[in-house]
Design a protein around this motif. Structure first.
Motif, short mmCIF file in Angstrom:
data_model
loop_
_atom_site.label_atom_id
_atom_site.label_comp_id
_atom_site.label_asym_id
_atom_site.label_seq_id
_atom_site.Cartn_x
_atom_site.Cartn_y
_atom_site.Cartn_z
N ARG A 89 -7.69 -25.48 -17.60
CA ARG A 89 -9.06 -25.40 -17.07
C ARG A 89 -8.98 -24.89 -15.64
NH1 ARG A 89 -13.38 -25.35 -20.01
NH2 ARG A 89 -13.12 -27.44 -20.92
N GLY A 90 -9.77 -23.88 -15.33
CA GLY A 90 -9.73 -23.30 -13.99
C GLY A 90 -10.76 -22.22 -13.83
N SER A 91 -10.45 -21.26 -12.96
CA SER A 91 -11.35 -20.12 -12.72
C SER A 91 -10.60 -18.85 -13.07
CB SER A 91 -11.80 -20.09 -11.25
OG SER A 91 -12.51 -21.27 -10.92
N PHE A 92 -11.11 -18.09 -14.03
CA PHE A 92 -10.43 -16.90 -14.51
C PHE A 92 -11.37 -15.70 -14.51
CE2 PHE A 92 -8.80 -20.66 -16.73
CZ PHE A 92 -7.46 -20.61 -16.39
N ASP A 93 -10.87 -14.59 -13.99
CA ASP A 93 -11.56 -13.32 -14.11
C ASP A 93 -11.05 -12.70 -15.41
OD1 ASP A 93 -12.33 -10.59 -14.02
OD2 ASP A 93 -12.49 -10.69 -11.83
N THR A 94 -11.79 -12.93 -16.49
CA THR A 94 -11.33 -12.55 -17.83
C THR A 94 -10.93 -11.09 -17.91
OG1 THR A 94 -12.81 -14.23 -18.75
CG2 THR A 94 -11.90 -12.60 -20.27
N THR A 95 -11.78 -10.21 -17.42
CA THR A 95 -11.53 -8.77 -17.54
C THR A 95 -10.26 -8.36 -16.80
OG1 THR A 95 -13.90 -8.34 -17.74
CG2 THR A 95 -12.48 -6.48 -17.14
N ARG A 96 -10.12 -8.80 -15.56
CA ARG A 96 -8.95 -8.41 -14.76
C ARG A 96 -7.65 -8.94 -15.35
NH1 ARG A 96 -10.18 -9.73 -8.54
NH2 ARG A 96 -8.09 -8.78 -8.30
N ILE A 97 -7.67 -10.19 -15.82
CA ILE A 97 -6.45 -10.77 -16.38
C ILE A 97 -6.06 -10.08 -17.68
CG2 ILE A 97 -5.46 -12.87 -17.39
CD1 ILE A 97 -7.06 -14.48 -15.37
N GLN A 98 -7.02 -9.85 -18.56
CA GLN A 98 -6.71 -9.20 -19.83
C GLN A 98 -6.24 -7.76 -19.60
OE1 GLN A 98 -10.17 -9.67 -22.33
NE2 GLN A 98 -9.45 -11.63 -23.12
N THR A 99 -6.86 -7.06 -18.65
CA THR A 99 -6.44 -5.68 -18.35
C THR A 99 -5.01 -5.66 -17.86
OG1 THR A 99 -8.69 -5.02 -17.80
CG2 THR A 99 -6.91 -3.65 -16.94
N PHE A 100 -4.65 -6.63 -17.01
CA PHE A 100 -3.30 -6.71 -16.48
C PHE A 100 -2.29 -6.96 -17.60
CE2 PHE A 100 0.10 -9.63 -15.09
CZ PHE A 100 0.79 -8.78 -14.23
N LEU A 101 -2.59 -7.93 -18.47
CA LEU A 101 -1.66 -8.28 -19.54
C LEU A 101 -1.49 -7.12 -20.52
CD1 LEU A 101 -2.76 -11.96 -20.24
CD2 LEU A 101 -0.69 -11.19 -19.09
N LYS A 102 -2.59 -6.43 -20.85
CA LYS A 102 -2.50 -5.30 -21.77
C LYS A 102 -1.70 -4.16 -21.17
CE LYS A 102 -6.93 -6.40 -24.00
NZ LYS A 102 -8.35 -5.99 -24.17
N SER A 103 -1.83 -3.98 -19.85
CA SER A 103 -1.11 -2.89 -19.19
C SER A 103 0.40 -3.10 -19.18
CB SER A 103 -1.61 -2.73 -17.75
OG SER A 103 -1.20 -3.84 -16.95
N MET A 104 0.83 -4.36 -19.32
CA MET A 104 2.26 -4.64 -19.31
C MET A 104 2.93 -4.23 -20.62
SD MET A 104 2.35 -8.37 -17.45
CE MET A 104 4.13 -8.45 -17.53
N GLY A 105 2.15 -4.11 -21.67
CA GLY A 105 2.70 -3.68 -22.95
C GLY A 105 3.71 -4.62 -23.56
#
Length: 310
Positions: A89-105
């Motif tokens: 439980r916390g504060s998450f910027d969903t779009t930025r985090i998902q974009t970062f993880l997807k970019s790592m491949g």
């Protein structure tokens, strides 16, 4: 007074699997206002380049943005790695985090019930790690099947039984870190690196344990530990208490040995009592002593010395 303190997040508890045998919780928000809690959070490598880059790209700093963590598993470590979930439980910027993880491949994207799960790459492990941001205040990590089950439980369904939830609420209301498990210690003994310690854990006294709870409270000057082990009978509880006292006694007999001196000092305030079929442990240690042990100044070979002495 305990009733007035905040307890474990009910939303997180509702997402744990109903047959969970291991539950671990951390109230990070309350930890942050204590000296020892700040020390633990400071162990994150502030100057480590990759950590700083992660914060810059995702906007997520775990030292600041995490409020509470719940770990749940229905299997013992012997059954296989990664079988369980970590709910945050916390504060998450969903779009930025998902974009970062997807970019790592590092894995594929699996959309389940409208939620994008970053599924770990297939390996020899039966349960590759996966990650999902379920909303702006909730993230989850674990194996893919358990993450899907978490998403399903968001919409309702069976959760933990009321007795377990009540026990968790008692532990979490009075402490900053806590653990509850019904897995016999003998089942996890194989994961203990020291063969002698593993052998002790497989003994009859430990096989009788039906439930273990452990909790840490961060006071202003001391770290307080409380623990309970529920055995099958009063006789089993008495035998277990004797084993614990025996191990502690050996450590303290080696107080003059520099390799065990720090641990002996920590155990000075340990109290072990058997009451009915329950063994209760309490320990209060000055914060500075605990910090020294965490920094590596304490003994790292206590178990080996205990076994040799035995």
């Amino acid at each position: 007074a305990v009733v007035l303190l905040p307890a474990a997040d009910q939303g997180l508890l509702s997402l744990a699997m109903p047959d969970a045998k291991v539950l671990v919780g951390a109230d990070v928000e309350r930890m942050r206002v204590t000296p020892f809690g700040r020390f633990l959070l400071d162990q994150f490598q502030k100057e480590e380049k990759n950590f700083q880059e992660f914060i810059a790209v995702t906007g997520f700093d775990p030292r600041r943005d995490v409020r509470e963590v719940l770990v749940a598993s229905s299997e013992a470590p012997e059954k296989g790695p990664g079988k369980g979930v970590v709910l945050v439980r916390g504060s998450f910027d969903t779009t930025r985090i998902q974009t970062f993880l997807k970019s790592m491949g590092e894995g594929s994207v699996v959309n389940y019930q409208g939620v994008d799960i970053i599924a770990g790459k297939e390996t020899k492990s039966p349960a590759p790690g996966s990650f999902a941001v379920l909303n702006s205040t909730l993230a989850a990590m674990g194996d893919l099947d358990n993450l899907k089950a978490v998403i399903d439980r968001q919409k309702g369904g069976q959760s933990l039984d009321s007795r377990t939830i009540s026990r968790v609420q008692q532990l979490s209301a009075a402490n900053h870190l806590w653990l509850l498990t019904t897995i016999p210690l003998a089942d996890v003994a194989g994961k203990v690196g020291n063969s002698q310690a593993s052998g002790v854990m497989k003994g009859d006294a430990f096989k009788s344990i039906e439930q273990i709870t452990c909790a840490l409270n961060f006071g202003e000057a001391k770290v307080q530990l409380t623990g309970e082990a529920v055995a099958g009978s009063e006789k089993d509880a008495s035998a277990l208490a004797d084993v614990v006292k025996f191990v502690v006694g050996i450590v303290q007999l080696n107080r003059d040995n520099k390799e065990t001196a720090d641990m002996a000092a920590v155990l000075d305030t340990l109290e072990v009592k058997a009451s009915g079929n329950t063994v209760k442990l309490t320990l209060a240690v000055p914060e500075a002593q605990v910090e020294n042990l965490i920094r590596g100044k304490g003994d790292k070979r206590v178990i080996r010395n205990i076994s040799a002495e035995k």
